[in-house]
Design a protein around this motif. Structure first.
Motif, mmCIF file in Angstrom:
data_model
loop_
_atom_site.group_PDB
_atom_site.id
_atom_site.type_symbol
_atom_site.label_atom_id
_atom_site.label_comp_id
_atom_site.label_asym_id
_atom_site.label_seq_id
_atom_site.Cartn_x
_atom_site.Cartn_y
_atom_site.Cartn_z
ATOM 1 N N LYS A 66 0.804 -1.224 0.000
ATOM 2 C CA LYS A 66 0.000 0.000 0.000
ATOM 3 C C LYS A 66 0.839 1.277 0.000
ATOM 4 O O LYS A 66 0.308 2.366 -0.147
ATOM 5 N N VAL A 67 2.135 1.167 0.172
ATOM 6 C CA VAL A 67 3.006 2.341 0.235
ATOM 7 C C VAL A 67 3.899 2.332 -0.999
ATOM 8 O O VAL A 67 4.639 1.385 -1.232
ATOM 9 N N ASN A 68 3.807 3.412 -1.820
ATOM 10 C CA ASN A 68 4.653 3.432 -3.012
ATOM 11 C C ASN A 68 5.423 4.740 -3.201
ATOM 12 O O ASN A 68 6.170 4.880 -4.154
ATOM 13 N N ARG A 69 5.235 5.697 -2.315
ATOM 14 C CA ARG A 69 6.007 6.940 -2.393
ATOM 15 C C ARG A 69 5.922 7.678 -1.071
ATOM 16 O O ARG A 69 5.058 7.415 -0.244
ATOM 17 N N ALA A 70 6.831 8.624 -0.912
ATOM 18 C CA ALA A 70 6.869 9.415 0.316
ATOM 19 C C ALA A 70 7.362 10.816 -0.025
ATOM 20 O O ALA A 70 8.049 11.020 -1.026
ATOM 21 N N ASN B 271 22.106 16.974 1.830
ATOM 22 C CA ASN B 271 22.467 16.004 2.864
ATOM 23 C C ASN B 271 21.498 14.821 2.857
ATOM 24 O O ASN B 271 21.924 13.661 2.928
ATOM 25 N N TRP B 272 20.200 15.107 2.751
ATOM 26 C CA TRP B 272 19.206 14.030 2.696
ATOM 27 C C TRP B 272 19.452 13.149 1.473
ATOM 28 O O TRP B 272 19.397 11.917 1.563
ATOM 29 N N GLN B 273 19.732 13.759 0.350
ATOM 30 C CA GLN B 273 19.976 12.982 -0.866
ATOM 31 C C GLN B 273 21.194 12.068 -0.683
ATOM 32 O O GLN B 273 21.158 10.887 -1.046
ATOM 33 N N ARG B 274 22.246 12.588 -0.117
ATOM 34 C CA ARG B 274 23.451 11.775 0.127
ATOM 35 C C ARG B 274 23.168 10.627 1.089
ATOM 36 O O ARG B 274 23.672 9.519 0.909
ATOM 37 N N GLU B 275 22.392 10.902 2.112
ATOM 38 C CA GLU B 275 22.057 9.844 3.078
ATOM 39 C C GLU B 275 21.200 8.759 2.422
ATOM 40 O O GLU B 275 21.362 7.572 2.715
ATOM 41 N N PHE B 276 20.286 9.154 1.537
ATOM 42 C CA PHE B 276 19.509 8.152 0.799
ATOM 43 C C PHE B 276 20.424 7.303 -0.075
ATOM 44 O O PHE B 276 20.242 6.088 -0.170
ATOM 45 N N VAL C 165 14.510 5.663 -5.620
ATOM 46 C CA VAL C 165 14.636 6.818 -6.501
ATOM 47 C C VAL C 165 14.343 8.071 -5.671
ATOM 48 O O VAL C 165 13.293 8.167 -5.042
ATOM 49 N N VAL C 166 15.258 9.001 -5.693
ATOM 50 C CA VAL C 166 15.118 10.234 -4.928
ATOM 51 C C VAL C 166 15.154 11.413 -5.881
ATOM 52 O O VAL C 166 16.016 11.510 -6.745
ATOM 53 N N ARG C 167 14.198 12.316 -5.705
ATOM 54 C CA ARG C 167 14.153 13.545 -6.496
ATOM 55 C C ARG C 167 14.128 14.724 -5.531
ATOM 56 O O ARG C 167 13.282 14.779 -4.638
ATOM 57 N N ARG C 168 15.041 15.645 -5.729
ATOM 58 C CA ARG C 168 15.053 16.866 -4.919
ATOM 59 C C ARG C 168 14.323 17.956 -5.667
ATOM 60 O O ARG C 168 14.593 18.204 -6.842
ATOM 61 N N LEU C 169 13.421 18.618 -4.994
ATOM 62 C CA LEU C 169 12.708 19.761 -5.554
ATOM 63 C C LEU C 169 13.027 20.969 -4.692
ATOM 64 O O LEU C 169 12.879 20.914 -3.476
ATOM 65 N N LEU C 170 13.425 22.031 -5.315
ATOM 66 C CA LEU C 170 13.747 23.245 -4.580
ATOM 67 C C LEU C 170 12.809 24.359 -5.030
ATOM 68 O O LEU C 170 12.463 24.448 -6.203
#
Length: 85
Positions: A51-55, A66-71, A79-84
């Motif tokens: 039931k969980v497919n994204r966050a 920093n979050w991206q590097r930790e992921f 798959v990680v996408r940063r939005l600014l």
């Protein structure tokens, strides 16, 4: 990929377990104790559920890299996408 049993400290494994079991939770602790790692590890486990497919993680822009590097370190399969902005 890191072996989580060896990489996480006992209190971090307890925090991951708490987050994973909770429908909603707040993880608060002193700086430097690995809250980011615990959150990423719990999220990684939650994303294995059907039931969980994204966050969505909301953080100050100054911490997004920093979050991206930790992921990349703790959950390289995600798959990680940063939005600014």
């Amino acid at each position: 990929m890191l072996d989580l049993d060896e990489a996480l400290r006992p209190y971090q494994r307890e925090g991951v377990s708490f987050l994973f079991r909770s429908e909603s939770a707040l993880l608060a602790d002193e700086m430097g104790l690995g809250k980011t790692v615990q959150a990423i590890t719990a999220l990684r486990l939650l994303l294995r559920r059907p039931k969980v497919n994204r966050a969505l993680i909301v953080a100050p822009a100054s911490l997004s890299l920093n979050w991206q590097r930790e992921f990349e370190r703790w959950a390289p399969e995600l798959v990680v996408r940063r939005l600014l902005g």
